[in-house]
Design an enzyme around this catalytic site. Structure first.
Site, short mmCIF file in Angstrom:
data_model
loop_
_atom_site.label_atom_id
_atom_site.label_comp_id
_atom_site.label_asym_id
_atom_site.label_seq_id
_atom_site.Cartn_x
_atom_site.Cartn_y
_atom_site.Cartn_z
N ARG A 186 -3.67 4.47 3.02
CA ARG A 186 -3.95 3.01 3.10
C ARG A 186 -2.65 2.58 3.56
NH1 ARG A 186 -6.85 2.30 -1.08
NH2 ARG A 186 -7.38 4.44 -0.80
N GLY A 245 0.64 -1.19 -0.02
CA GLY A 245 0.11 -0.24 0.26
C GLY A 245 0.78 1.03 -0.20
N PHE A 246 0.52 1.68 1.06
CA PHE A 246 1.42 3.11 1.06
C PHE A 246 0.87 4.68 -0.02
CE2 PHE A 246 3.45 0.00 3.42
CZ PHE A 246 4.61 1.33 4.12
N HIS A 247 -0.33 4.41 -0.35
CA HIS A 247 -0.75 5.39 -1.43
C HIS A 247 -2.22 5.90 -0.86
CE1 HIS A 247 -2.17 0.92 -2.92
NE2 HIS A 247 -3.04 2.34 -3.31
N ALA A 248 -2.97 6.28 -1.43
CA ALA A 248 -4.33 6.95 -1.54
C ALA A 248 -4.80 6.84 -2.71
CB ALA A 248 -3.96 8.42 -0.95
#
Ligand code: T46
Length: 133
Positions: free
Chosen positions: A96, A48-51
């Site tokens: 997230r 993840g580590f993004h929106a």
């Protein structure tokens, strides 16, 4: 309001076992344009580590477990996904991260849009600027 919002998928079981049906615009609150699943995530790896600017999703752990962190720029909440009958709603403009995947984890994701790399915000500082402006 909490970032952790669930949709429940009632199990349609009989003496042979269980079955869950996922239906767009019913238990899934949008038209489903794409389905993907994460599996075989290596021990200790986080994802993840993004929106997303526009994308809405529902994530359901059909087997195994993982820990989901959601962050709207104001608050950060986390939850374990470990039930094939509970879908986590993930709105647009929510950061997230997914951690602690069990070796057997299969995370099924229902998405409101087709894949579009331009919809991703992969830089946390940029995300904070966008949500807090
Ligand atoms: C999300 C979390 C829960 C595609 O080509 N098509 C697709 O539909 C998807 C989802 C990914 N890809 C490609 C893009 C990358 O080259 O597959 C590769 C892995 O994707 P990513 O690094 O974005 O995977 P995760 O696990 O970090 O994030 C994914 C979704 O991309 C994302 O939307 O919310 O799962």
């Amino acid at each position: 309001m909490s970032l952790i919002q669930w949709t429940h998928f009632p199990p349609l079981g009989d003496n042979r076992g269980s079955l869950v049906a996922l239906e767009g615009e019913k238990t899934v609150p949008f038209t489903i344009q794409r389905v993907y699943y994460l599996f075989g995530t290596k021990l200790g790896v986080s994802r993840g580590f993004h929106a997303h600017k526009k994308l809405q999703q529902v994530a359901v752990c059909v087997t195994g477990r993982c820990r989901m962190v959601l962050d709207d720029g104001q608050k950060r909440e986390e939850v374990w996904l470990d039930s094939p009958t509970q879908g986590l709603l993930i709105s647009n403009m929510v950061w997230r991260e997914m951690h602690d995947f069990s070796p057997d984890c299969v995370l099924l994701v229902l998405a409101s849009e087709h894949y579009d790399e331009a919809d991703y915000i992969r830089n946390y500082e940029q995300f904070l600027k966008m949500v807090n402006k």
